[in-house]
Write a protein that holds these residues in place. Sequence first.
Motif, PDB file in Angstrom:
ATOM      1  N   TRP A 113       9.442 -13.525   7.076  1.00  0.00           N
ATOM      2  CA  TRP A 113       8.529 -13.738   6.032  1.00  0.00           C
ATOM      3  C   TRP A 113       7.217 -13.198   6.527  1.00  0.00           C
ATOM      4  CZ3 TRP A 113       7.705 -14.609   1.176  1.00  0.00           C
ATOM      5  CH2 TRP A 113       6.653 -15.242   0.827  1.00  0.00           C
ATOM      6  N   MET A 114       6.849 -13.314   7.627  1.00  0.00           N
ATOM      7  CA  MET A 114       5.645 -12.973   8.104  1.00  0.00           C
ATOM      8  C   MET A 114       5.757 -11.319   8.047  1.00  0.00           C
ATOM      9  SD  MET A 114       3.634 -13.374  11.756  1.00  0.00           S
ATOM     10  CE  MET A 114       5.091 -12.340  12.485  1.00  0.00           C
ATOM     11  N   GLN A 115       6.518 -10.759   8.535  1.00  0.00           N
ATOM     12  CA  GLN A 115       6.490  -9.214   8.589  1.00  0.00           C
ATOM     13  C   GLN A 115       6.704  -8.792   6.984  1.00  0.00           C
ATOM     14  OE1 GLN A 115      10.028  -8.717  10.764  1.00  0.00           O
ATOM     15  NE2 GLN A 115       8.901  -8.495  12.647  1.00  0.00           N
ATOM     16  N   ALA A 116       7.197  -9.264   6.044  1.00  0.00           N
ATOM     17  CA  ALA A 116       7.490  -9.195   4.719  1.00  0.00           C
ATOM     18  C   ALA A 116       6.133  -9.093   4.343  1.00  0.00           C
ATOM     19  CB  ALA A 116       8.449  -9.984   4.031  1.00  0.00           C
ATOM     20  N   LYS A 117       5.374 -10.163   4.395  1.00  0.00           N
ATOM     21  CA  LYS A 117       3.912 -10.299   3.788  1.00  0.00           C
ATOM     22  C   LYS A 117       3.251  -9.046   4.364  1.00  0.00           C
ATOM     23  CE  LYS A 117       2.987 -14.451   5.076  1.00  0.00           C
ATOM     24  NZ  LYS A 117       2.298 -15.728   5.359  1.00  0.00           N
ATOM     25  N   ALA A 297       4.541   1.137   5.927  1.00  0.00           N
ATOM     26  CA  ALA A 297       5.039  -0.171   6.468  1.00  0.00           C
ATOM     27  C   ALA A 297       5.244  -0.427   8.149  1.00  0.00           C
ATOM     28  CB  ALA A 297       6.654  -0.335   5.919  1.00  0.00           C
ATOM     29  N   ARG A 298       5.431   0.945   8.693  1.00  0.00           N
ATOM     30  CA  ARG A 298       5.274   0.896  10.049  1.00  0.00           C
ATOM     31  C   ARG A 298       4.082   0.598  10.605  1.00  0.00           C
ATOM     32  NH1 ARG A 298       8.068   4.147  14.117  1.00  0.00           N
ATOM     33  NH2 ARG A 298      10.372   3.734  13.988  1.00  0.00           N
ATOM     34  N   LEU A 299       3.076   1.010   9.714  1.00  0.00           N
ATOM     35  CA  LEU A 299       1.771   0.806  10.173  1.00  0.00           C
ATOM     36  C   LEU A 299       1.198  -0.844  10.154  1.00  0.00           C
ATOM     37  CD1 LEU A 299      -1.392   1.593  11.096  1.00  0.00           C
ATOM     38  CD2 LEU A 299      -1.693   2.021   8.631  1.00  0.00           C
ATOM     39  N   ALA A 300       1.695  -1.209   8.953  1.00  0.00           N
ATOM     40  CA  ALA A 300       1.711  -2.830   8.733  1.00  0.00           C
ATOM     41  C   ALA A 300       2.357  -3.587  10.079  1.00  0.00           C
ATOM     42  CB  ALA A 300       2.105  -3.114   7.348  1.00  0.00           C
ATOM     43  N   LEU A 301       3.521  -3.181  10.360  1.00  0.00           N
ATOM     44  CA  LEU A 301       4.128  -3.736  11.444  1.00  0.00           C
ATOM     45  C   LEU A 301       3.728  -3.563  12.754  1.00  0.00           C
ATOM     46  CD1 LEU A 301       7.754  -2.738  10.447  1.00  0.00           C
ATOM     47  CD2 LEU A 301       6.660  -5.057  10.032  1.00  0.00           C
ATOM     48  N   ARG A 302       2.366  -2.657  13.053  1.00  0.00           N
ATOM     49  CA  ARG A 302       1.820  -2.833  14.134  1.00  0.00           C
ATOM     50  C   ARG A 302       1.008  -3.715  14.669  1.00  0.00           C
ATOM     51  NH1 ARG A 302      -2.322  -0.192  14.590  1.00  0.00           N
ATOM     52  NH2 ARG A 302      -2.152   0.423  16.918  1.00  0.00           N
TER      53      ARG A 302
END
Length: 303
Positions: A113-117, A297-302
């Motif tokens: 959920w946190m990653q999706a947000k 999306a990859r940048l957000a996952l950093r």
Amino acid sequence: MLKTIFAFDYTAHARFVAPARDTAEVWRLVLGLVFAIGFVWTCAPLIWQILYLVLSDESYRVLYDDFETMLLPQSLLLMLSSFGLIWLGIAVITVMLHRRRPETLIGPPTIAWMQAKFVVVALLLLMAALLVLPPYRYDPLLKDGLPLGRWLALLAPALIALFIQTSAEEVLFRGYIQQQLAARFASPLVWLLVPSALFGLAHYAPQTYGSNAWLVVIWAGLFGVLAADLTARSGTLGPAIALHFVTNISALLLIAPQGEMSGLALYKYGFSAADEAAVRAYLPVDFAVMLVSWLAARLALRR
């Protein structure tokens, strides 16, 4: 920074796959997919039986007649919501055939959920930026779709239906199939490419796209690879569902081709999916947007 974004660190994928290792036999995967297909084919007609009982004759006939093209909002809402059958079928398979909980197909719920947000926020910002740039901002061929008031009234059920559809596809391809293959085969050439190829083939529709049908298959297959990469990098389905969800918001709710599956769109392109030359000219733009969305999306996952 770029080195970090483009890194292929799949350490989290091992944790994502771990629940599938005890029942990783290929025959279980094949049997599970056969059951899932049979479950959907068996239950889908029951939806129409229920609708026949609860709707008036006129409403039922309008819905039934429009379902092939889905030019009406209610037809598209029904189609998208029907993907919940995939959820149910995969959940039954996971419990009965693989003896594990259905939520293990998603990964740790809180982390997912946190990653999706994070990914949804990044992609919505990207979408807002793209909408004020060509080809959208200056495209004189854009047509009005639903009136704004009706579009806003339908927005909540449309988002719910889209979430059902996109999450069901991700649970099937990047959850169930990718997990089971990765539990059996170590090579990414198997667990990343095979589900993506199946996902691409599921979009083969020559009756809709004509000679562009295989280009659309390639587009969907590449999307599958990018979603599989996000899943392997994050260790949950959260980012892949978020990418799929926002992509379909753009393609079905904001700007859709005229004709088939345009019933919920606020705007429509000046061409239909059957216009082979126009679709072929537009696909490179769509490929580019998909790649930029993956990078966002990859940048957000950093984080």
